[in-house]
Design a protein around this motif. Structure first.
Motif, PDB file in Angstrom:
ATOM      1  N   LYS A   1       0.815  -1.213   0.000  1.00 38.47           N
ATOM      2  CA  LYS A   1       0.000   0.000   0.000  1.00 38.47           C
ATOM      3  C   LYS A   1       0.849   1.264   0.000  1.00 38.47           C
ATOM      4  O   LYS A   1       0.363   2.343  -0.343  1.00 38.47           O
ATOM      5  N   TYR A   2       2.102   1.142   0.383  1.00 36.86           N
ATOM      6  CA  TYR A   2       2.979   2.309   0.437  1.00 36.86           C
ATOM      7  C   TYR A   2       3.735   2.528  -0.878  1.00 36.86           C
ATOM      8  O   TYR A   2       4.461   3.507  -1.015  1.00 36.86           O
ATOM      9  N   GLN A   3       3.583   1.627  -1.826  1.00 34.59           N
ATOM     10  CA  GLN A   3       4.318   1.735  -3.089  1.00 34.59           C
ATOM     11  C   GLN A   3       3.627   2.723  -4.021  1.00 34.59           C
ATOM     12  O   GLN A   3       2.415   2.889  -3.987  1.00 34.59           O
ATOM     13  N   TRP A   4       4.420   3.357  -4.895  1.00 31.43           N
ATOM     14  CA  TRP A   4       3.865   4.310  -5.841  1.00 31.43           C
ATOM     15  C   TRP A   4       4.716   4.333  -7.104  1.00 31.43           C
ATOM     16  O   TRP A   4       5.870   3.909  -7.107  1.00 31.43           O
ATOM     17  N   ASN A   5       4.107   4.800  -8.200  1.00 29.41           N
ATOM     18  CA  ASN A   5       4.722   4.751  -9.517  1.00 29.41           C
ATOM     19  C   ASN A   5       5.468   6.058  -9.802  1.00 29.41           C
ATOM     20  O   ASN A   5       4.849   7.121  -9.919  1.00 29.41           O
ATOM     21  N   GLU A   6       6.778   5.956  -9.930  1.00 25.54           N
ATOM     22  CA  GLU A   6       7.615   7.133 -10.184  1.00 25.54           C
ATOM     23  C   GLU A   6       7.267   7.802 -11.504  1.00 25.54           C
ATOM     24  O   GLU A   6       7.414   9.027 -11.657  1.00 25.54           O
ATOM     25  N   GLU A   7       6.778   7.011 -12.468  1.00 24.85           N
ATOM     26  CA  GLU A   7       6.481   7.555 -13.795  1.00 24.85           C
ATOM     27  C   GLU A   7       5.437   8.667 -13.743  1.00 24.85           C
ATOM     28  O   GLU A   7       5.526   9.658 -14.472  1.00 24.85           O
ATOM     29  N   LEU A   8       4.444   8.516 -12.860  1.00 26.16           N
ATOM     30  CA  LEU A   8       3.413   9.535 -12.732  1.00 26.16           C
ATOM     31  C   LEU A   8       4.004  10.869 -12.286  1.00 26.16           C
ATOM     32  O   LEU A   8       3.657  11.928 -12.812  1.00 26.16           O
ATOM     33  N   LEU A   9       4.905  10.816 -11.332  1.00 26.92           N
ATOM     34  CA  LEU A   9       5.512  12.044 -10.827  1.00 26.92           C
ATOM     35  C   LEU A   9       6.432  12.655 -11.865  1.00 26.92           C
ATOM     36  O   LEU A   9       6.486  13.888 -12.023  1.00 26.92           O
ATOM     37  N   THR A  10       7.173  11.827 -12.598  1.00 30.57           N
ATOM     38  CA  THR A  10       8.068  12.332 -13.651  1.00 30.57           C
ATOM     39  C   THR A  10       7.286  13.076 -14.726  1.00 30.57           C
ATOM     40  O   THR A  10       7.670  14.177 -15.151  1.00 30.57           O
TER      41      THR A  10
ATOM     42  N   ASP B   1      -4.842  20.481 -24.730  1.00 27.25           N
ATOM     43  CA  ASP B   1      -3.580  20.855 -25.381  1.00 27.25           C
ATOM     44  C   ASP B   1      -2.597  19.692 -25.423  1.00 27.25           C
ATOM     45  O   ASP B   1      -1.788  19.605 -26.355  1.00 27.25           O
ATOM     46  N   TYR B   2      -2.649  18.818 -24.420  1.00 30.06           N
ATOM     47  CA  TYR B   2      -1.701  17.706 -24.345  1.00 30.06           C
ATOM     48  C   TYR B   2      -2.435  16.443 -23.885  1.00 30.06           C
ATOM     49  O   TYR B   2      -3.311  16.498 -23.023  1.00 30.06           O
ATOM     50  N   LEU B   3      -2.049  15.326 -24.479  1.00 26.94           N
ATOM     51  CA  LEU B   3      -2.514  14.021 -24.040  1.00 26.94           C
ATOM     52  C   LEU B   3      -1.413  13.386 -23.207  1.00 26.94           C
ATOM     53  O   LEU B   3      -0.253  13.328 -23.633  1.00 26.94           O
ATOM     54  N   VAL B   4      -1.769  12.892 -22.015  1.00 28.50           N
ATOM     55  CA  VAL B   4      -0.800  12.268 -21.116  1.00 28.50           C
ATOM     56  C   VAL B   4      -1.090  10.775 -21.041  1.00 28.50           C
ATOM     57  O   VAL B   4      -2.201  10.362 -20.688  1.00 28.50           O
ATOM     58  N   ALA B   5      -0.090   9.970 -21.392  1.00 28.97           N
ATOM     59  CA  ALA B   5      -0.232   8.514 -21.369  1.00 28.97           C
ATOM     60  C   ALA B   5       0.040   8.010 -19.956  1.00 28.97           C
ATOM     61  O   ALA B   5       1.196   7.945 -19.520  1.00 28.97           O
ATOM     62  N   LEU B   6      -1.026   7.672 -19.238  1.00 25.98           N
ATOM     63  CA  LEU B   6      -0.856   7.123 -17.898  1.00 25.98           C
ATOM     64  C   LEU B   6      -0.372   5.680 -17.975  1.00 25.98           C
ATOM     65  O   LEU B   6      -0.688   4.959 -18.927  1.00 25.98           O
TER      66      LEU B   6
ATOM     67  N   PRO C   1       7.803  12.876 -21.748  1.00 29.99           N
ATOM     68  CA  PRO C   1       7.679  11.474 -21.317  1.00 29.99           C
ATOM     69  C   PRO C   1       6.222  11.030 -21.285  1.00 29.99           C
ATOM     70  O   PRO C   1       5.511  11.254 -20.311  1.00 29.99           O
ATOM     71  N   GLY C   2       5.786  10.403 -22.361  1.00 27.25           N
ATOM     72  CA  GLY C   2       4.396   9.995 -22.464  1.00 27.25           C
ATOM     73  C   GLY C   2       3.448  11.157 -22.641  1.00 27.25           C
ATOM     74  O   GLY C   2       2.269  11.037 -22.311  1.00 27.25           O
ATOM     75  N   VAL C   3       3.930  12.257 -23.189  1.00 22.50           N
ATOM     76  CA  VAL C   3       3.112  13.466 -23.385  1.00 22.50           C
ATOM     77  C   VAL C   3       3.039  13.769 -24.878  1.00 22.50           C
ATOM     78  O   VAL C   3       4.078  13.900 -25.548  1.00 22.50           O
ATOM     79  N   TYR C   4       1.821  13.901 -25.408  1.00 17.28           N
ATOM     80  CA  TYR C   4       1.607  14.163 -26.833  1.00 17.28           C
ATOM     81  C   TYR C   4       0.918  15.516 -26.984  1.00 17.28           C
ATOM     82  O   TYR C   4      -0.029  15.829 -26.267  1.00 17.28           O
TER      83      TYR C   4
END
Length: 471
Positions: A376-385, A437-442, A463-466
Motif C-alpha cells: 500500500k505504500y508503493q507508488w509509480n515514479e512515472e506519474l511524478l516524472t 492541449d496535451y494528451l498524457v499517457a498514464l 515522457p508519455g506526453v503528446y
C-alpha cells in the motif's frame, strides 16, 4: 494483576501508545500522494490548491473544487473540506510540500487514539480504554489510513470526541457541554457523511432513559444536524447536474451495485482489522452473557455493533475498497478492549493471561501490517516524472487530457484537464472532441491499437506526453 492496578502509570502507558502510534504512522511520510488510494488523496490536495489565494473568501472558499473534468476548477459534491482548508493554510505559511498533508493526517489519528482512551474510560473502564487505544494504534487499517491525505482521519477524530462529549454532558449537563457535544457531532457528519451511523449511538449515550430529556434531545438533534443539512444541500444544488458526488455510498455502486465482493471484503477484514475483530465478537458475547444492559455505555456499544453490521452488509459488500471499513474500527477496538478488561477483571488472578493475550495480539498486528500492507505504500515514479515535466515545460493555462481515470497527474502538474474513461474506440472519439492541449499517457492504460493511432496523429513532446494542437 495486569493493567488494572497501574494507577499513576496509566498516563505513561497512554503516552507510550501515542508515541508508538505516531512512529508507525511516519512510515512513508515523505511519499507523494501516489500510493494506495492516491486518487482520493489527490482530490483532497487539489481542493487545498484551489483554495490558495482566497482563504478568507467565505463561504465560497469552502465549496469543494477539483482539477477535473474541465478547463478550470470544477465544483463537486463532497464532504466539508476541513482537511483541505487546514492544508491550504499550512502551504501558505510553509510552502507546498506533501509532507504537511501527511503530518496533519497523523495529528488527527493521534487525536483519535486519545479520544478512544477517554471514551473507554468514561463508558467502560480505564483499562478497557487503554486496550482499545493500543489496538487502534496498531491496526494495519488505521495505521495506514492514519497518515493519508483523506477525510478519514478527520472524521474518526470528530466521531470519537463527539461521543466523549455527549458522555461528558450526561455526567455534567450544562448548556456549554451540550453545545460542544452538538458541534462535535455536526463536525463528524460534515467530515464524512457515513458518520451519521454514530448519531443513534450518541442519542443513547446522552439521553437513555428519556425521563424529562426530550427537550434537550431535540435541541441536541437540531444543533447536530442543521449544519450538515445546510452544507450538503448547498454543495448538491451548487455543483449542478454535471457534478458527481465522489462517494460511492450515494451512487449507483450501492443503489444498483453488485453484492459479489464477499471474498475481497473477507480479505480486507482479515488483513486490515485482524484478530481484534474476533475479540470484539467475544466482547459482544460477554456483554450478552453478563446481561450488561443497565449501563448506557454497554448498550451503546451493542447498538453501535448492530449498526456496523448493517453498514458492513449494505455498503462494504458493494464497494470493494478497504477504507470503507474504517468506520468499523472504533466499535471493534472498544469491544475488544472491553473483552480483555472483563477477562482480566475478576479476583481469580486472570489478569495475567488477558494481558499476555493482548500483547500477543498487538504483536501479530504489527507483523500483519509488515507482511500484508507493504504494497500500500508503493507508488509509480512515472506519474511524478510526467507531472514534473508538464509543470516545467507547458504553459500554466494548458489543458491536459489523461488517458485514464486517475487524476493525480493533474494535481502534481497543477493543470486542469479531462480524463478518458470509456473503452478505447470511444476514448479515441472523445479525444477528438475534448479541448485539450496535451494528451498524457498514464501507465498501464489503453491498448496498443489506441496508442498506434495516437502516435500516427500527434507528436510526442515529453515522457508519455503528446501535443494535441499546434500551440
Amino acid at each position: 494483576m495486569g493493567l488494572g492496578g497501574m494507577g499513576r502509570r496509566v498516563n505513561g502507558i497512554l503516552v507510550l501508545i501515542l508515541i508508538v502510534g505516531a512512529v508507525l504512522r511516519l512510515k512513508g511520510v515523505t511519499n507523494p500522494y501516489l500510493d494506495d488510494q492516491g486518487w482520493r488523496q489527490a482530490d483532497t490536495a487539489s481542493m487545498a490548491l484551489n483554495m490558495l489565494g482566497h482563504l478568507g473568501d467565505f463561504p465560497d472558499v469552502l465549496f469543494p473544487m477539483l482539477y477535473y473534468d474541465g478547463a478550470g476548477p470544477q465544483p463537486v459534491e463532497l464532504e466539508f473540506p476541513f482537511f483541505p482548508y487546514l492544508l491550504a493554510w499550512t502551504w501558505t505559511w510553509f510552502g507546498w510540500q506533501d509532507l504537511w498533508g501527511r503530518l496533519w493526517g497523523i495529528c488527527f489519528s493521534l487525536l483519535t487514539i486519545g479520544g478512544i482512551y477517554q471514551f473507554g474510560r468514561l463508558a467502560l473502564s480505564g483499562r478497557a480504554g487503554l486496550w482499545a487505544a493500543a489496538f487502534y494504534a496498531f491496526l494495519p487499517l488505521t495505521t495506514y489510513y492514519g497518515r493519508v491525505v483523506m477525510p478519514e482521519p478527520v472524521a474518526q477524530a470528530f466521531s470519537i470526541w463527539a461521543l466523549v462529549a455527549i458522555v461528558s454532558w450526561r455526567n455534567k449537563p450544562t448548556r456549554r457541554h451540550l453545545l460542544g457535544a452538538s458541534i462535535l457531532m455536526a463536525g463528524a457528519v460534515l467530515a464524512k457523511l457515513p458518520q451519521l451511523m454514530i448519531f443513534p449511538v450518541a442519542l443513547l449515550l446522552g439521553f437513555y432513559p428519556l425521563r424529562r430529556k426530550i427537550g434537550k434531545l431535540l435541541v441536541y438533534s437540531f444543533l447536530s444536524l442543521v449544519l450538515p443539512m445546510l452544507y450538503y444541500s448547498w454543495v448538491h444544488f451548487g455543483a449542478g447536474e454535471a457534478s458527481q458526488f465522489v462517494s460511492g455510498i450515494l451512487s449507483h455502486q450501492v443503489i444498483e451495485g453488485s453484492t459479489g465482493y464477499g471474498e475481497i471484503l473477507y480479505k480486507n477484514l482479515k488483513s486490515g482489522l485482524g484478530l481484534p475483530l474476533l475479540l470484539a465478537l467475544m466482547g459482544i458475547a460477554l456483554m450478552v452473557q453478563k446481561k450488561a444492559f443497565q449501563k448506557e455505555g454497554h448498550l451503546a456499544l451493542l447498538l453501535w455493533a448492530g449498526i456496523s453490521s448493517v453498514y458492513l452488509v449494505v455498503i462494504c459488500l458493494r464497494i470493494p475498497l478497504d477504507y470503507y471499513l474504517i468506520p468499523l474500527a472504533l466499535p471493534i477496538v472498544l469491544l475488544a478492549g472491553y473483552a480483555l478488561d472483563v477477562w482480566g477483571g475478576n479476583r481469580e488472578g486472570n489478569g495475567v493471561p488477558a494481558f499476555v493475550v493482548g500483547i500477543v495480539l498487538i504483536g501479530l498486528l504489527w507483523v500483519n501490517q509488515t507482511l500484508y500492507y507493504g504494497s500500500k505504500y508503493q507508488w509509480n515514479e512515472e506519474l511524478l516524472t510526467q507531472a514534473q515535466w508538464l509543470r516545467q515545460h507547458t504553459e500554466a493555462d494548458s489543458v491536459l487530457v489523461l488517458s485514464g481515470p486517475q487524476p493525480m497527474t493533474l494535481y502534481y502538474s497543477q493543470r486542469y484537464g479531462y480524463r478518458l474513461i470509456r473503452d478505447d474506440s470511444q476514448a479515441w472519439e472523445d479525444l477528438q472532441e475534448m479541448p485539450g492541449d496535451y494528451l498524457v499517457a498514464l501507465p498501464d492504460s489503453r491498448g496498443e491499437d489506441f496508442w498506434e493511432r495516437v502516435e500516427s496523429a500527434y507528436a510526442q513532446v515529453g515522457p508519455g506526453v503528446y501535443q494535441l494542437n499546434g500551440k
